[in-house]
Design a protein around this motif. Structure first.
Motif, PDB file in Angstrom:
ATOM      1  N   VAL A   1      -6.924   6.556   5.460  1.00 24.78           N
ATOM      2  CA  VAL A   1      -5.716   6.467   4.630  1.00 24.78           C
ATOM      3  C   VAL A   1      -5.538   5.053   4.095  1.00 24.78           C
ATOM      4  O   VAL A   1      -5.296   4.841   2.896  1.00 24.78           O
ATOM      5  CB  VAL A   1      -4.478   6.903   5.436  1.00 24.78           C
ATOM      6  N   LEU A   2      -5.656   4.062   4.964  1.00 23.42           N
ATOM      7  CA  LEU A   2      -5.465   2.671   4.540  1.00 23.42           C
ATOM      8  C   LEU A   2      -6.544   2.234   3.553  1.00 23.42           C
ATOM      9  O   LEU A   2      -6.252   1.523   2.579  1.00 23.42           O
ATOM     10  CB  LEU A   2      -5.460   1.753   5.757  1.00 23.42           C
ATOM     11  N   MET A   3      -7.772   2.659   3.786  1.00 25.94           N
ATOM     12  CA  MET A   3      -8.860   2.298   2.874  1.00 25.94           C
ATOM     13  C   MET A   3      -8.618   2.876   1.492  1.00 25.94           C
ATOM     14  O   MET A   3      -8.778   2.189   0.466  1.00 25.94           O
ATOM     15  CB  MET A   3     -10.186   2.812   3.445  1.00 25.94           C
ATOM     16  N   ASP A   4      -8.229   4.140   1.448  1.00 24.51           N
ATOM     17  CA  ASP A   4      -7.989   4.793   0.164  1.00 24.51           C
ATOM     18  C   ASP A   4      -6.845   4.109  -0.587  1.00 24.51           C
ATOM     19  O   ASP A   4      -6.949   3.839  -1.787  1.00 24.51           O
ATOM     20  CB  ASP A   4      -7.671   6.278   0.409  1.00 24.51           C
ATOM     21  N   HIS A   5      -5.773   3.801   0.126  1.00 23.40           N
ATOM     22  CA  HIS A   5      -4.625   3.176  -0.531  1.00 23.40           C
ATOM     23  C   HIS A   5      -4.899   1.717  -0.895  1.00 23.40           C
ATOM     24  O   HIS A   5      -4.339   1.212  -1.872  1.00 23.40           O
ATOM     25  CB  HIS A   5      -3.381   3.296   0.342  1.00 23.40           C
ATOM     26  N   TRP A   6      -5.751   1.038  -0.134  1.00 25.47           N
ATOM     27  CA  TRP A   6      -6.120  -0.330  -0.521  1.00 25.47           C
ATOM     28  C   TRP A   6      -6.863  -0.321  -1.852  1.00 25.47           C
ATOM     29  O   TRP A   6      -6.583  -1.142  -2.734  1.00 25.47           O
ATOM     30  CB  TRP A   6      -6.952  -1.000   0.551  1.00 25.47           C
ATOM     31  N   LEU A   7      -7.813   0.594  -2.008  1.00 28.59           N
ATOM     32  CA  LEU A   7      -8.565   0.672  -3.260  1.00 28.59           C
ATOM     33  C   LEU A   7      -7.654   1.037  -4.424  1.00 28.59           C
ATOM     34  O   LEU A   7      -7.809   0.519  -5.536  1.00 28.59           O
ATOM     35  CB  LEU A   7      -9.700   1.687  -3.135  1.00 28.59           C
ATOM     36  N   ARG A   8      -6.689   1.904  -4.183  1.00 30.06           N
ATOM     37  CA  ARG A   8      -5.748   2.296  -5.244  1.00 30.06           C
ATOM     38  C   ARG A   8      -4.842   1.120  -5.618  1.00 30.06           C
ATOM     39  O   ARG A   8      -4.553   0.903  -6.800  1.00 30.06           O
ATOM     40  CB  ARG A   8      -4.927   3.497  -4.788  1.00 30.06           C
ATOM     41  N   GLN A   9      -4.400   0.380  -4.616  1.00 27.26           N
ATOM     42  CA  GLN A   9      -3.562  -0.789  -4.879  1.00 27.26           C
ATOM     43  C   GLN A   9      -4.342  -1.847  -5.649  1.00 27.26           C
ATOM     44  O   GLN A   9      -3.843  -2.445  -6.604  1.00 27.26           O
ATOM     45  CB  GLN A   9      -3.042  -1.353  -3.549  1.00 27.26           C
TER      46      GLN A   9
ATOM     47  N   LEU B   1       0.832  -1.200   0.000  1.00 29.57           N
ATOM     48  CA  LEU B   1       0.000   0.000   0.000  1.00 29.57           C
ATOM     49  C   LEU B   1       0.868   1.251   0.000  1.00 29.57           C
ATOM     50  O   LEU B   1       1.823   1.355   0.768  1.00 29.57           O
ATOM     51  CB  LEU B   1      -0.923   0.026   1.224  1.00 29.57           C
ATOM     52  N   GLY B   2       0.542   2.198  -0.857  1.00 32.03           N
ATOM     53  CA  GLY B   2       1.314   3.435  -0.947  1.00 32.03           C
ATOM     54  C   GLY B   2       2.082   3.526  -2.244  1.00 32.03           C
ATOM     55  O   GLY B   2       2.313   2.516  -2.930  1.00 32.03           O
ATOM     56  N   GLU B   3       2.468   4.739  -2.585  1.00 32.30           N
ATOM     57  CA  GLU B   3       3.237   5.006  -3.804  1.00 32.30           C
ATOM     58  C   GLU B   3       4.623   5.518  -3.423  1.00 32.30           C
ATOM     59  O   GLU B   3       4.789   6.125  -2.361  1.00 32.30           O
ATOM     60  CB  GLU B   3       2.503   6.037  -4.668  1.00 32.30           C
ATOM     61  N   PRO B   4       5.625   5.327  -4.271  1.00 34.76           N
ATOM     62  CA  PRO B   4       6.999   5.630  -3.859  1.00 34.76           C
ATOM     63  C   PRO B   4       7.427   7.088  -3.956  1.00 34.76           C
ATOM     64  O   PRO B   4       8.534   7.422  -3.524  1.00 34.76           O
ATOM     65  CB  PRO B   4       7.835   4.762  -4.811  1.00 34.76           C
TER      66      PRO B   4
END
Length: 366
Positions: A339-347, A218-221
């Motif tokens: 934050v985690l929910m948003d990044h999970w959907l993006r992942q 999860l997350g972008e670099p």
């Protein structure tokens, strides 16, 4: 006023003022099929709401949430979820005497310089009252993360003034008005808050929040790093003045041999980086700390100016928290969940088909 929406795919748009008819939010991007009712949201709101003990503001708000849309026959439909919380215990007359005076270290002066107009009743949009809708939205995210991914989120108070509290007993957190995991410290906290109230003063606090069961990836670099978005989320909470991810500021005094999180096939040997490396979750526990300043609205007189720029003395009356940090644990938990929910959907959207050859190791050595 811009800047009222948080998130990219799981988006929360907040509205309302402290002394208006209601506060609320629209949650857009929640996946369909999640079982959801007011009963899933209300417990988190009850933990945050004012008037729950003599140690916090005595404003008596029930904070009863209403789901206006986005749920049909007990499940989310994938359409925007509108949440409403009505204000029922405003005492706007408490603020009439400071209508033309700026409270030191409050948002009053900054607001008038930015907008040329301000809602003096409880601070309007700058009031921590707004955080109730974050907790409501966060409860939806927490439910999804827990049921679909096994992610558990929890938090506690680690310090109030000079009193430091250990994370000794997580089961004690919801059994005292301070969200303290160190039951032995509760009597000291009670005495401190009683003394501050009698002195007309306030104090700051440091809080801790963590998420276990977070999957790696999860997350972008670059700009949208998971730690950067988490810091942004926590810093957006009223009165927060400092955020640390992992070891935080202590890394300045550490050596690489101390800080690196070594790995073995059976798991990680440490977690100094807060479960995030290169802006991406590693599968370890994600954790952070945030520091909240002393409440600005206090009864001790202080120097200020009025709307004409003339010098005056300022004394705030009404119902205020001697330590606003005492009710901030559920807010930090909610922001971590968002934050985690948003990044999970993006992942899931970009990398659902990625199957790395490298095996996934446990977040810590058993």
């Amino acid at each position: 006023m811009s800047g009222n929406t948080f998130g990219r795919l799981f988006c929360v748009t907040s509205f309302g003022e402290s002394h208006g008819a209601a506060i609320g939010c629209v949650v857009d991007g929640c996946p369909p099929g999640l079982a959801l009712s007011e009963a899933d949201i209300q417990p988190d709101l009850d933990r945050r709401r004012p008037g729950t003990s003599k140690y916090v503001t005595q404003r008596k708000e029930a904070d009863q949430v209403e789901i206006l849309s986005g749920v049909f026959e007990g499940r989310t439909t994938g359409t925007p979820i509108a949440l409403l919380i009505r204000n029922t215990d405003q005492r706007s007359y408490d603020y009439e005497k400071i209508k033309q005076v700026f409270r030191p270290n409050h948002a009053d002066y900054a607001y008038i310089q930015k907008y040329g107009v301000r809602d003096h009743r409880g601070g309007g949009r700058s009031s921590a009252r707004e955080t109730a809708v974050r907790v409501a939205a966060g409860a939806i995210a927490r439910k999804y993360l827990r049921e679909r991914l096994g992610i558990e989120i929890r938090g506690c108070v680690e310090q109030v003034g000079a009193i430091e509290c250990a994370r000794a007993d997580w089961s004690a957190v919801n059994g005292n008005p301070f969200f303290c995991a160190d039951p032995a410290r509760v009597p000291e906290l009670e005495q401190l808050i009683d003394r501050l109230r009698s002195e007309g003063d306030s104090v700051g606090a440091r809080l801790y929040v963590e998420a276990t069961g977070v999957p790696p990836g999860l997350g972008e670099p670059v700009f949208d790093r998971l730690d950067a978005d988490l810091a942004f989320a926590l810093m957006s909470i009223n009165a927060v003045k400092g955020v640390e991810i992992g070891d935080g500021m202590r890394v300045a005094a550490m050596r690489g041999t101390e800080h690196r999180d070594e790995m073995r096939p059976d798991g990680f040997l440490g977690n100094h980086s807060g479960g995030i490396a290169g802006g991406i979750s590693t599968g370890q526990t994600v954790y952070a700390r945030y520091a909240i300043k002393p409440t600005s609205s206090i009864t001790t007189p202080g120097k200020s100016i009025d709307e004409t720029g003339a010098a005056t003395e300022m004394r705030t009356t009404g119902r205020h928290d001697p330590c606003v940090g005492l009710r901030a644990t559920p807010i930090g938990e909610a922001m971590l969940a968002l934050v985690l929910m948003d990044h999970w959907l993006r992942q899931r959207a970009q990398n659902a088909d990625v199957k790395p050859a490298t095996p996934r190791i446990p977040g810590e050595v058993p």
